[in-house]
Structure formats: C-alpha cells, structure tokens
Design a protein around this motif. Structure first.
Motif, PDB file in Angstrom:
ATOM      1  N   VAL A 151      11.793  22.585  11.280  1.00  0.00           N
ATOM      2  CA  VAL A 151      11.579  21.826  10.043  1.00  0.00           C
ATOM      3  C   VAL A 151      10.090  21.978   9.723  1.00  0.00           C
ATOM      4  CG1 VAL A 151      11.658  19.559   8.964  1.00  0.00           C
ATOM      5  CG2 VAL A 151      13.398  20.202  10.645  1.00  0.00           C
ATOM      6  N   PRO A 152       9.760  22.551   8.565  1.00  0.00           N
ATOM      7  CA  PRO A 152       8.359  22.820   8.262  1.00  0.00           C
ATOM      8  C   PRO A 152       7.543  21.541   8.056  1.00  0.00           C
ATOM      9  CG  PRO A 152       9.752  23.380   6.385  1.00  0.00           C
ATOM     10  CD  PRO A 152      10.655  23.000   7.505  1.00  0.00           C
ATOM     11  N   ALA A 153       6.235  21.659   8.236  1.00  0.00           N
ATOM     12  CA  ALA A 153       5.330  20.541   7.982  1.00  0.00           C
ATOM     13  C   ALA A 153       5.409  20.186   6.502  1.00  0.00           C
ATOM     14  CB  ALA A 153       3.909  20.944   8.349  1.00  0.00           C
ATOM     15  N   THR A 200       0.834  -1.198   0.000  1.00  0.00           N
ATOM     16  CA  THR A 200       0.000   0.000   0.000  1.00  0.00           C
ATOM     17  C   THR A 200       0.873   1.253   0.000  1.00  0.00           C
ATOM     18  OG1 THR A 200      -1.703  -1.163   1.254  1.00  0.00           O
ATOM     19  CG2 THR A 200      -1.826   1.232   1.250  1.00  0.00           C
ATOM     20  N   LEU A 201       0.540   2.169  -0.911  1.00  0.00           N
ATOM     21  CA  LEU A 201       1.161   3.493  -0.945  1.00  0.00           C
ATOM     22  C   LEU A 201       0.193   4.450  -0.260  1.00  0.00           C
ATOM     23  CD1 LEU A 201       2.207   3.245  -4.640  1.00  0.00           C
ATOM     24  CD2 LEU A 201       3.811   3.556  -2.768  1.00  0.00           C
ATOM     25  N   ARG A 202       0.696   5.253   0.664  1.00  0.00           N
ATOM     26  CA  ARG A 202      -0.167   6.107   1.465  1.00  0.00           C
ATOM     27  C   ARG A 202       0.447   7.488   1.632  1.00  0.00           C
ATOM     28  NH1 ARG A 202      -0.905   2.740   5.911  1.00  0.00           N
ATOM     29  NH2 ARG A 202      -2.686   1.937   4.804  1.00  0.00           N
ATOM     30  N   LEU A 203      -0.401   8.511   1.591  1.00  0.00           N
ATOM     31  CA  LEU A 203       0.025   9.880   1.859  1.00  0.00           C
ATOM     32  C   LEU A 203       0.011  10.100   3.367  1.00  0.00           C
ATOM     33  CD1 LEU A 203       0.585  12.772   0.620  1.00  0.00           C
ATOM     34  CD2 LEU A 203      -1.823  13.194   1.095  1.00  0.00           C
ATOM     35  N   VAL A 204       1.086  10.622   3.911  1.00  0.00           N
ATOM     36  CA  VAL A 204       1.139  10.964   5.334  1.00  0.00           C
ATOM     37  C   VAL A 204       1.532  12.424   5.480  1.00  0.00           C
ATOM     38  CG1 VAL A 204       1.642   8.635   6.173  1.00  0.00           C
ATOM     39  CG2 VAL A 204       3.516  10.145   5.573  1.00  0.00           C
ATOM     40  N   ARG A 205       1.047  13.026   6.529  1.00  0.00           N
ATOM     41  CA  ARG A 205       1.388  14.418   6.827  1.00  0.00           C
ATOM     42  C   ARG A 205       2.378  14.431   7.987  1.00  0.00           C
ATOM     43  NH1 ARG A 205      -2.234  17.147   3.945  1.00  0.00           N
ATOM     44  NH2 ARG A 205      -4.328  16.345   3.668  1.00  0.00           N
ATOM     45  N   ARG A 206       3.469  15.094   7.786  1.00  0.00           N
ATOM     46  CA  ARG A 206       4.480  15.222   8.840  1.00  0.00           C
ATOM     47  C   ARG A 206       4.306  16.620   9.464  1.00  0.00           C
ATOM     48  NH1 ARG A 206       6.362  10.222   8.352  1.00  0.00           N
ATOM     49  NH2 ARG A 206       7.398   9.667   6.412  1.00  0.00           N
ATOM     50  N   ASN A 207       4.180  16.655  10.773  1.00  0.00           N
ATOM     51  CA  ASN A 207       4.004  17.925  11.478  1.00  0.00           C
ATOM     52  C   ASN A 207       5.306  18.708  11.513  1.00  0.00           C
ATOM     53  OD1 ASN A 207       1.308  17.388  12.097  1.00  0.00           O
ATOM     54  ND2 ASN A 207       1.893  16.228  13.923  1.00  0.00           N
ATOM     55  N   GLU A 208       5.167  20.000  11.705  1.00  0.00           N
ATOM     56  CA  GLU A 208       6.353  20.839  11.905  1.00  0.00           C
ATOM     57  C   GLU A 208       7.043  20.355  13.172  1.00  0.00           C
ATOM     58  OE1 GLU A 208       7.621  25.516  12.513  1.00  0.00           O
ATOM     59  OE2 GLU A 208       5.548  25.009  12.118  1.00  0.00           O
ATOM     60  N   ARG A 209       8.372  20.403  13.164  1.00  0.00           N
ATOM     61  CA  ARG A 209       9.125  19.946  14.329  1.00  0.00           C
ATOM     62  C   ARG A 209      10.426  20.718  14.445  1.00  0.00           C
ATOM     63  NH1 ARG A 209      13.177  16.318  12.584  1.00  0.00           N
ATOM     64  NH2 ARG A 209      12.935  15.806  10.384  1.00  0.00           N
ATOM     65  N   LEU A 210      11.049  20.588  15.598  1.00  0.00           N
ATOM     66  CA  LEU A 210      12.355  21.191  15.823  1.00  0.00           C
ATOM     67  C   LEU A 210      13.418  20.114  15.659  1.00  0.00           C
ATOM     68  CD1 LEU A 210      11.629  23.421  18.928  1.00  0.00           C
ATOM     69  CD2 LEU A 210      11.737  24.109  16.536  1.00  0.00           C
ATOM     70  N   ALA A 211      14.530  20.494  15.052  1.00  0.00           N
ATOM     71  CA  ALA A 211      15.639  19.563  14.865  1.00  0.00           C
ATOM     72  C   ALA A 211      16.934  20.322  15.083  1.00  0.00           C
ATOM     73  CB  ALA A 211      15.605  18.967  13.465  1.00  0.00           C
ATOM     74  N   MET A 212      18.014  19.581  15.271  1.00  0.00           N
ATOM     75  CA  MET A 212      19.309  20.212  15.489  1.00  0.00           C
ATOM     76  C   MET A 212      20.199  19.969  14.275  1.00  0.00           C
ATOM     77  SD  MET A 212      22.016  19.794  18.600  1.00  0.00           S
ATOM     78  CE  MET A 212      20.828  20.362  19.776  1.00  0.00           C
ATOM     79  N   SER A 213      20.808  21.044  13.800  1.00  0.00           N
ATOM     80  CA  SER A 213      21.754  20.935  12.695  1.00  0.00           C
ATOM     81  C   SER A 213      23.002  20.226  13.212  1.00  0.00           C
ATOM     82  CB  SER A 213      22.119  22.321  12.173  1.00  0.00           C
ATOM     83  OG  SER A 213      23.233  22.244  11.320  1.00  0.00           O
ATOM     84  N   PRO A 214      23.396  19.112  12.587  1.00  0.00           N
ATOM     85  CA  PRO A 214      24.580  18.402  13.077  1.00  0.00           C
ATOM     86  C   PRO A 214      25.875  19.194  12.890  1.00  0.00           C
ATOM     87  CG  PRO A 214      23.674  17.324  11.131  1.00  0.00           C
ATOM     88  CD  PRO A 214      22.756  18.442  11.485  1.00  0.00           C
TER      89      PRO A 214
END
Length: 106
Positions: free
Chosen positions: A79-81, A57-71
């Motif tokens: 990181v935008p939604a 199954t191929l499915r569309l998912v929505r990723r929420n905006e989140r905070l991340a650290m630049s390595p």
C-alpha cells in the motif's frame, strides 16, 4: 442496525448563514466558499493544521508505505505512502456528542 447518515451540504450552510445573518445569497455563498478554500489551502498546500475554536483541529498526516493482505485473494500487496486529513474534536465537542459519558483522564 445503523441509521442512514445525513450529510449537510455547503449550499445548506449558505442557506443557514443567510437566514441567521440576513446576508444576501451571493455574499453568504462567497463567505462559505472562501472559508472552505482557506481551510483547504492551509492543510493541503501549506501543510498547516487548522484549529477551529470550540470545535476541533484538522491536521495533515503522512501515512507510510505498508504491506497489507487482500481479503479476497490473500495476496500480500504494498500500500503506497499517502497523505490524509484527520480531525480531532475538542473536549467540549465530545461532551456535546456524548453528554452522559464519563471523561477518562489519567
């Protein structure tokens, strides 16, 4: 060490379809192109999942905006939604990939 991954192109799928069915090159190309466009339309424009029987199954998912650290800089960045497509293989596909593996069913 990982081996280099090989990709199958749509033109290779057209060639295989043509060889296995006896269809003309033009018709085989239209079929493959239309199938890809229909799958893309269902997921991207209509936001439907696409179940390919015996495959997955191929499915569309929505990723929420989140905070991340630049390595590199250790700076916290937003990181935008976004939308993404995920693939979940059917159990039969998993078994073909890993024939000796034991299935975990709880």
């Amino acid at each position: 060490m990982a081996t280099k991954q090989k990709f199958t192109t749509s033109s290779e799928l057209v060639k295989r379809l043509r060889e296995e069915t006896g269809l003309s090159d033009i018709l085989a190309k239209k079929i493959v192109t239309q199938l890809i466009e229909d799958i893309k339309d269902e997921i991207v424009n209509k936001e439907n999942s696409v179940k390919l029987t015996g495959f997955g199954t191929l499915r569309l998912v929505r990723r929420n905006e989140r905070l991340a650290m630049s390595p590199r800089t250790q700076e916290v960045i937003a990181v935008p939604a976004k939308k993404a497509i995920t693939f979940k293989p059917y159990q039969s596909t998993k078994k073909e990939l890993n024939p000796g593996a034991v299935s975990k069913k709880w």
